[in-house]
Design an enzyme around this catalytic site. Structure first.
Site, PDB file in Angstrom:
ATOM      1  N   LEU A 211     -15.005 -38.772  14.444  1.00  0.00           N
ATOM      2  CA  LEU A 211     -15.506 -39.216  13.146  1.00  0.00           C
ATOM      3  C   LEU A 211     -16.981 -39.568  13.273  1.00  0.00           C
ATOM      4  O   LEU A 211     -17.346 -40.487  14.007  1.00  0.00           O
ATOM      5  CB  LEU A 211     -14.711 -40.427  12.656  1.00  0.00           C
ATOM      6  CG  LEU A 211     -13.214 -40.199  12.440  1.00  0.00           C
ATOM      7  CD1 LEU A 211     -12.538 -41.485  11.987  1.00  0.00           C
ATOM      8  CD2 LEU A 211     -12.971 -39.087  11.424  1.00  0.00           C
ATOM      9  N   GLY A 231     -16.703 -43.697  17.508  1.00  0.00           N
ATOM     10  CA  GLY A 231     -17.690 -43.941  18.557  1.00  0.00           C
ATOM     11  C   GLY A 231     -18.017 -45.414  18.701  1.00  0.00           C
ATOM     12  O   GLY A 231     -18.460 -46.053  17.746  1.00  0.00           O
ATOM     13  N   ASP A 235     -26.202 -49.480  18.507  1.00  0.00           N
ATOM     14  CA  ASP A 235     -27.411 -48.910  19.120  1.00  0.00           C
ATOM     15  C   ASP A 235     -28.718 -49.269  18.448  1.00  0.00           C
ATOM     16  O   ASP A 235     -29.767 -48.775  18.851  1.00  0.00           O
ATOM     17  CB  ASP A 235     -27.284 -47.391  19.148  1.00  0.00           C
ATOM     18  CG  ASP A 235     -27.202 -46.790  17.744  1.00  0.00           C
ATOM     19  OD1 ASP A 235     -27.064 -47.562  16.780  1.00  0.00           O
ATOM     20  OD2 ASP A 235     -27.279 -45.562  17.627  1.00  0.00           O
ATOM     21  N   ASN A 237     -29.899 -48.154  15.919  1.00  0.00           N
ATOM     22  CA  ASN A 237     -30.428 -46.888  15.397  1.00  0.00           C
ATOM     23  C   ASN A 237     -31.200 -46.077  16.439  1.00  0.00           C
ATOM     24  O   ASN A 237     -31.963 -45.177  16.106  1.00  0.00           O
ATOM     25  CB  ASN A 237     -31.337 -47.139  14.184  1.00  0.00           C
ATOM     26  CG  ASN A 237     -31.069 -46.151  13.072  1.00  0.00           C
ATOM     27  OD1 ASN A 237     -29.965 -45.659  12.920  1.00  0.00           O
ATOM     28  ND2 ASN A 237     -32.089 -45.864  12.294  1.00  0.00           N
ATOM     29  N   LEU A 257     -15.964 -39.327   6.788  1.00  0.00           N
ATOM     30  CA  LEU A 257     -15.139 -39.861   5.704  1.00  0.00           C
ATOM     31  C   LEU A 257     -15.823 -39.578   4.368  1.00  0.00           C
ATOM     32  O   LEU A 257     -17.054 -39.518   4.295  1.00  0.00           O
ATOM     33  CB  LEU A 257     -14.922 -41.362   5.888  1.00  0.00           C
ATOM     34  CG  LEU A 257     -14.268 -41.779   7.215  1.00  0.00           C
ATOM     35  CD1 LEU A 257     -14.044 -43.290   7.243  1.00  0.00           C
ATOM     36  CD2 LEU A 257     -12.962 -41.045   7.445  1.00  0.00           C
ATOM     37  N   VAL A 271     -23.987 -45.184   8.439  1.00  0.00           N
ATOM     38  CA  VAL A 271     -23.344 -45.573   9.684  1.00  0.00           C
ATOM     39  C   VAL A 271     -22.720 -46.945   9.526  1.00  0.00           C
ATOM     40  O   VAL A 271     -23.386 -47.899   9.143  1.00  0.00           O
ATOM     41  CB  VAL A 271     -24.368 -45.591  10.840  1.00  0.00           C
ATOM     42  CG1 VAL A 271     -23.710 -46.023  12.133  1.00  0.00           C
ATOM     43  CG2 VAL A 271     -24.997 -44.215  11.000  1.00  0.00           C
TER      44      VAL A 271
END
Length: 330
Positions: A211, A231, A235, A237, A257, A271
């Protein structure tokens, strides 16, 4: 979304109380600012400015406490899946246990029944892997945030009316990930499959679906025969597109999704945090209604699209302010 905002959003999602963000650095940091700026001000003006800042901090703390109190009240009165009734002996004259031994035995029997009921319900759901194989790509603060999201995921799945078969991959015994999870109460007894190695070695490649918001495929429903991967990256980004790249390199399918079919994300990043994605899967398994899922599970203020409208990728280009969010889906 800033780190404290994401943590509070995740906590609000699961009803978990976080520490007062103002307790940690609000007072001393603000006072330090007061002592370091405002050169040229009169003593009266500086005192007035300090007083205003302290008043604002007090108001923010009061709002935070009120929100926590309301969340606790909602949690106590909220709907939650209830396990099966406590097994009772065939003896028709059996009464409510009175002695401490009977109470302990009844409690143990109830736990066994609830666990069996949970396993039966989760066996009917799909399989979801939290990909925790990204430890080397994250900083310690990001890894700590991820551990909190994983904790929320496990709690949400245990409480769900339609749970999934939850899997953690890449949890090596000597890793920081394992050390962080092991600090959680009862972790060794968690109802989750724990893989020390990668998921790619545990499941057939044709069943795997990663996903990721960068996929061109839009997922409309979850196949119980498939294995869906979220995942585990927080991070700031820095690793945009990493999950898609990993899936392409491994030769497995990807999907996103259908958020763009129901809500206008605007300048917000697509995200989402790991626990938000899992909550959407759990909610859709129970309701089958993506619009309702978006309303209940996507954090922040949302503008719903009308029938037939679909937001384009250009319309929802991430703003670059994706701090403390997992590079998973959105």
């Amino acid at each position: 979304m800033a780190a404290s905002d994401e943590g509070q959003a995740a906590a609000d999602e699961e009803g978990v109380e976080l520490e007062d963000p103002l307790e940690e650095d609000g007072g001393e940091e603000a006072d330090a600012e007061d002592n370091g700026d405002g050169e040229g001000e009169t003593g009266e003006a500086r005192a007035s400015r300090k007083s205003l800042k302290r008043k604002n901090r007090a108001e923010q703390r009061a709002e935070w406490k009120a929100a926590q109190k309301a969340k606790k009240k909602e949690k106590r009165s909220g709907k939650r899946h209830k396990g099966p009734p406590l097994p009772r002996p065939d003896d028709a004259e059996h009464t409510t246990p009175k002695s401490p031994e009977e109470v302990r035995a009844a409690r143990a029997a109830r736990k066994v029944a609830e666990l069996e009921d949970f396993r039966l319900r989760s066996s009917r759901g799909t399989t979801v892997v939290l990909d925790l194989e990204w430890e080397e790509a994250m900083q310690s603060k990001e890894l700590k945030s991820l551990m909190q999201q994983v904790l929320y995921c496990y709690g949400a799945n245990r409480r769900a009316s339609h749970p999934v078969r939850l899997v953690f991959s890449g949890v090596q015994s000597a890793s920081q990930t394992h050390a962080g999870l092991s600090k959680q109460a009862g972790y060794e007894a968690w109802e989750v499959q724990k893989l020390e190695g990668p998921y790619i070695e545990a499941f057939p490649k044709e069943k795997l679906v990663y996903l990721t918001a960068d996929s061109e495929e839009v997922l409309q429903s979850f196949d119980p025969e498939k294995v869906y991967i979220i995942g585990g990256i927080v991070d700031r980004n820095r690793l945009k597109g990493s999950t898609r790249d990993k899936a392409v390199e491994q030769g497995i399918a990807t999907a996103q999704l259908p958020l763009a079919e129901h809500i206008e994300m605007g300048t917000y990043s697509r995200v989402l945090a790991v626990n938000h994605v899992l909550n959407m899967i759990l909610d859709h398994q129970a309701s089958g209604d993506w619009r309702g899922v978006c309303e209940r599970c996507v954090p922040g203020r949302k503008k719903f699209l009308g029938q037939g409208e679909t937001e384009t990728a250009a319309d929802a280009e991430p703003s670059g302010n994706g701090a403390e969010k997992a590079d998973t889906q959105g």
